[in-house]
Design a protein around this motif. Structure first.
Motif, PDB file in Angstrom:
ATOM      1  N   LEU A 126      -1.236  13.424  33.561  1.00 37.77           N
ATOM      2  CA  LEU A 126      -1.601  12.843  32.278  1.00 37.77           C
ATOM      3  C   LEU A 126      -0.474  13.102  31.295  1.00 37.77           C
ATOM      4  N   LEU A 127       0.042  12.032  30.715  1.00 39.43           N
ATOM      5  CA  LEU A 127       1.051  12.133  29.672  1.00 39.43           C
ATOM      6  C   LEU A 127       0.374  11.829  28.343  1.00 39.43           C
ATOM      7  N   THR A 128       0.662  12.610  27.335  1.00 39.91           N
ATOM      8  CA  THR A 128       0.020  12.408  26.039  1.00 39.91           C
ATOM      9  C   THR A 128       0.952  11.764  25.025  1.00 39.91           C
ATOM     10  N   ALA A 129       2.247  11.858  25.240  1.00 37.18           N
ATOM     11  CA  ALA A 129       3.224  11.337  24.281  1.00 37.18           C
ATOM     12  C   ALA A 129       3.354   9.823  24.396  1.00 37.18           C
ATOM     13  N   ARG A 130       3.701   9.208  23.278  1.00 39.28           N
ATOM     14  CA  ARG A 130       3.970   7.764  23.264  1.00 39.28           C
ATOM     15  C   ARG A 130       5.454   7.480  23.447  1.00 39.28           C
ATOM     16  N   LEU A 176       9.268  12.127  29.123  1.00 40.30           N
ATOM     17  CA  LEU A 176      10.176  12.766  30.080  1.00 40.30           C
ATOM     18  C   LEU A 176      10.077  14.287  29.979  1.00 40.30           C
ATOM     19  N   ARG A 177       9.963  14.817  28.763  1.00 39.38           N
ATOM     20  CA  ARG A 177       9.793  16.270  28.592  1.00 39.38           C
ATOM     21  C   ARG A 177       8.501  16.742  29.255  1.00 39.38           C
ATOM     22  N   GLU A 201       8.124  19.429  32.372  1.00 44.71           N
ATOM     23  CA  GLU A 201       7.232  20.595  32.304  1.00 44.71           C
ATOM     24  C   GLU A 201       6.227  20.593  33.453  1.00 44.71           C
ATOM     25  N   ALA A 202       5.874  19.414  33.964  1.00 38.17           N
ATOM     26  CA  ALA A 202       4.920  19.300  35.072  1.00 38.17           C
ATOM     27  C   ALA A 202       5.590  19.497  36.433  1.00 38.17           C
ATOM     28  N   GLY A 203       6.901  19.746  36.429  1.00 35.97           N
ATOM     29  CA  GLY A 203       7.590  20.000  37.687  1.00 35.97           C
ATOM     30  C   GLY A 203       8.233  18.781  38.320  1.00 35.97           C
ATOM     31  N   VAL A 204       8.392  17.707  37.548  1.00 36.32           N
ATOM     32  CA  VAL A 204       9.021  16.502  38.079  1.00 36.32           C
ATOM     33  C   VAL A 204      10.537  16.649  37.948  1.00 36.32           C
ATOM     34  N   ASP A 205      11.241  16.485  39.055  1.00 36.11           N
ATOM     35  CA  ASP A 205      12.701  16.542  39.066  1.00 36.11           C
ATOM     36  C   ASP A 205      13.239  15.297  38.368  1.00 36.11           C
ATOM     37  N   VAL A 264      21.416   7.351  29.587  1.00 35.33           N
ATOM     38  CA  VAL A 264      20.294   7.971  30.313  1.00 35.33           C
ATOM     39  C   VAL A 264      20.657   9.400  30.700  1.00 35.33           C
ATOM     40  N   ALA A 265      21.883   9.615  31.166  1.00 34.44           N
ATOM     41  CA  ALA A 265      22.345  10.971  31.521  1.00 34.44           C
ATOM     42  C   ALA A 265      22.251  11.889  30.315  1.00 34.44           C
ATOM     43  N   ALA A 266      22.662  11.409  29.151  1.00 33.74           N
ATOM     44  CA  ALA A 266      22.601  12.227  27.927  1.00 33.74           C
ATOM     45  C   ALA A 266      21.157  12.524  27.533  1.00 33.74           C
ATOM     46  N   THR A 267      20.287  11.551  27.645  1.00 34.24           N
ATOM     47  CA  THR A 267      18.865  11.763  27.320  1.00 34.24           C
ATOM     48  C   THR A 267      18.279  12.839  28.227  1.00 34.24           C
ATOM     49  N   LEU A 268      18.535  12.732  29.526  1.00 31.46           N
ATOM     50  CA  LEU A 268      17.992  13.705  30.486  1.00 31.46           C
ATOM     51  C   LEU A 268      18.585  15.097  30.252  1.00 31.46           C
ATOM     52  N   ALA A 269      19.851  15.175  29.892  1.00 25.23           N
ATOM     53  CA  ALA A 269      20.505  16.464  29.643  1.00 25.23           C
ATOM     54  C   ALA A 269      19.939  17.145  28.404  1.00 25.23           C
ATOM     55  N   ASP A 270      19.471  16.355  27.449  1.00 26.24           N
ATOM     56  CA  ASP A 270      18.952  16.907  26.194  1.00 26.24           C
ATOM     57  C   ASP A 270      17.481  17.321  26.248  1.00 26.24           C
TER      58      ASP A 270
END
Length: 168
Positions: free
Chosen positions: A87-91, A97-98, A102-106, A161-167
């Protein structure tokens, strides 16, 4: 996040195993279309329900079960009634992605594209002697989707996308 009926807290397997593209196929409900592109760029086989014409909760559950896919959803009732779902709560997609991290998704960006960001089809490298599309860069590898024919390369979108994931 949801505790699925199978006892998986936050969608994470009970032994703490991470969710990875090599071991987990995903189904995203109709509220998570933007997220599908990011997950595909991380190498996940990520089906977006709306692309498949699937909207009703029962149809989403049947598809997830039939294809052994982990369901990602923003619908609390659907998550609660679907074992192993997340379950994702964010819009906002970055916040989603955060939550997934936190749920353990690589969420590691794949070394090379494996899935089409547009349709989820598999992609193949274009041979060096192949005519490149006019819009593709002259240098570097280019990949083409087997299903829709769209071409991909590591350009500014890949870097964003790389920058978003890194942040995260």
């Amino acid at each position: 996040m949801s505790d699925g009926q199978d006892g998986r807290a936050n969608g994470r397997p009970p032994d703490g195993t991470r969710i990875t593209p090599e071991h987990d196929d995903l189904l995203l409900d109709v509220m998570l279309g933007k997220l599908a592109t990011y997950l595909r760029m991380c190498g996940y086989d990520a089906v977006y329900a709306l692309d498949e014409g699937i909207e009703a909760d029962d149809a989403v559950q049947r598809r997830a079960a039939a294809d052994a896919r982990r369901l990602l959803t923003r619908d609390r009732e659907l998550a609660a009634s679907t074992p192993g779902s997340i379950l994702l709560t964010a819009r906002d997609v970055t916040d989603q992605l955060r939550e997934l991290r936190e749920a353990g998704v690589d969420l590691t960006l794949a070394a090379r594209p494996a899935r089409c960001g547009a349709c989820n089809g598999s992609v193949d490298s274009l041979p060096p002697d192949c005519d490149r599309p006019e819009y593709a860069p002259d240098e570097g590898p280019v990949w083409r989707c087997r299903d829709c024919g769209q071409c991909f390369w590591k350009g500014s979108h890949w870097d964003d996308v790389a920058a978003t994931l890194a942040d995260l």
